[in-house]
Design a protein around this motif. Sequence first.
Motif, short mmCIF file in Angstrom:
data_model
loop_
_atom_site.label_atom_id
_atom_site.label_comp_id
_atom_site.label_asym_id
_atom_site.label_seq_id
_atom_site.Cartn_x
_atom_site.Cartn_y
_atom_site.Cartn_z
N LEU A 118 0.81 -1.22 0.00
CA LEU A 118 0.00 0.00 0.00
C LEU A 118 0.85 1.27 0.00
CD1 LEU A 118 -2.74 -1.20 2.49
CD2 LEU A 118 -3.03 -0.81 0.04
N ARG A 119 2.09 1.16 0.47
CA ARG A 119 3.00 2.31 0.37
C ARG A 119 3.62 2.40 -1.02
NH1 ARG A 119 4.67 0.67 5.73
NH2 ARG A 119 6.46 -0.42 4.81
N PRO A 122 0.15 3.20 -3.89
CA PRO A 122 -0.85 3.90 -3.05
C PRO A 122 -2.26 3.82 -3.62
CG PRO A 122 1.10 5.26 -3.39
CD PRO A 122 1.22 4.10 -4.33
N LEU A 141 1.39 6.44 5.24
CA LEU A 141 0.30 6.42 4.25
C LEU A 141 -0.04 7.84 3.80
CD1 LEU A 141 -1.94 3.63 5.80
CD2 LEU A 141 -0.66 3.49 3.66
N VAL A 144 2.19 9.19 1.01
CA VAL A 144 1.94 8.74 -0.37
C VAL A 144 0.55 9.16 -0.85
CG1 VAL A 144 3.57 6.84 -0.23
CG2 VAL A 144 1.17 6.44 0.41
N THR A 146 -2.53 8.92 0.79
CA THR A 146 -3.67 8.07 1.16
C THR A 146 -4.40 8.64 2.36
OG1 THR A 146 -2.61 6.06 0.31
CG2 THR A 146 -4.33 5.77 1.98
#
Length: 357
Positions: A118-119, A122, A141, A144, A146
């Motif tokens: 997820l990093r 993103p 998060l 990036v 999010t």
Amino acid sequence: MSSALTDLFPHPIVQAPMAGGVSVPQLAAAVCEAGGLGFLAAGYKTADGMYQEIKQLRSLTGRPFGVNVFMPQPEYADPAAVDVYAHQLAGEATWYEAELGDPDSGRDDGFEAKLVVLRDNPVPVVSFHFGVPSREVVDALHRVGTFVLAAATTPDEARSVERAGADGVIAQGVEAGGHQGTHRDVPETDGSGIGLLSLIAQVREAVSIPIVAAGGIMRGGQIAGVLAAGASAAQLGTAFLATHESGANALHKQALTNPLFVRTELTRAFSGRPARGLVNRFLREHGPYAPAAYPEIHHLTSPLRKAAAKAGDAQGMALWAGQGHRMARELPAGQLVEVLAGELAAARASLTGGGVL
């Protein structure tokens, strides 16, 4: 809710991330395309499995979406209690001709590996269940781009979400189907959950971050109600479980409105953590004896649940559902979003015009 987040989805309608194969990319895409916020459920998937679903969803829609991640669970289960429960389930294993699962199959649900994905890749929104990530995770998060949400079932839990730096809190009332997002599993508090409207009011006074309301919401008028109570958006799970794109087993969808299943209960029978489902034989027979042991009991019963589904036996399945399950509508997910948005508009017009909801 901050305009930056609400600008991601025109309607204040969030499709709850339902783990176990319900929240498939086709469902999330249909919700997003209709103007809601669709979610994928990373729970019970590998990091690569999550990544593949993200890729598939991106091929279906260019609109923003979310991914839900389970927090790692502390080790507090009593191994002896798990063994006793396994012995009790021996008859189920014989009946379904299935082996019980290994209760020690893992506790962290691949948490760190999923964060890496997820990093590196993103997504617009990430939400967390069963606890609160550290400030470092939230900040990573944010770097990036999010937005971060986390579930809470009490005002104190909501304060923890705010302290972690999250952009919003998902206030989950006791009416909600599936697992309660409690940060700590305390058996002594079983049955003491807070109803959604009371929870919204208490959380509103406890924190300054935006609230997404979740729990038993099935109609646009209810969305209007939680918005009036102080929420910025509503999260619906059971309402989308019955849609055409949902990945739920057909027996599960049918059970929502089947007169054989008249009520729901919170139970530990299937997973060892409180979760609301339709009352069936398995829940009645084993719920009173299931220990507080998540995810051990989840792993233990997984083969039984799969075998029951394969045999077409809804009485042995985990039929997660919220208290409003009898109001489920079998519609395409996009059409359901449109219907809900229309009902919400009508309810707001009624209020503005001095009518009655």
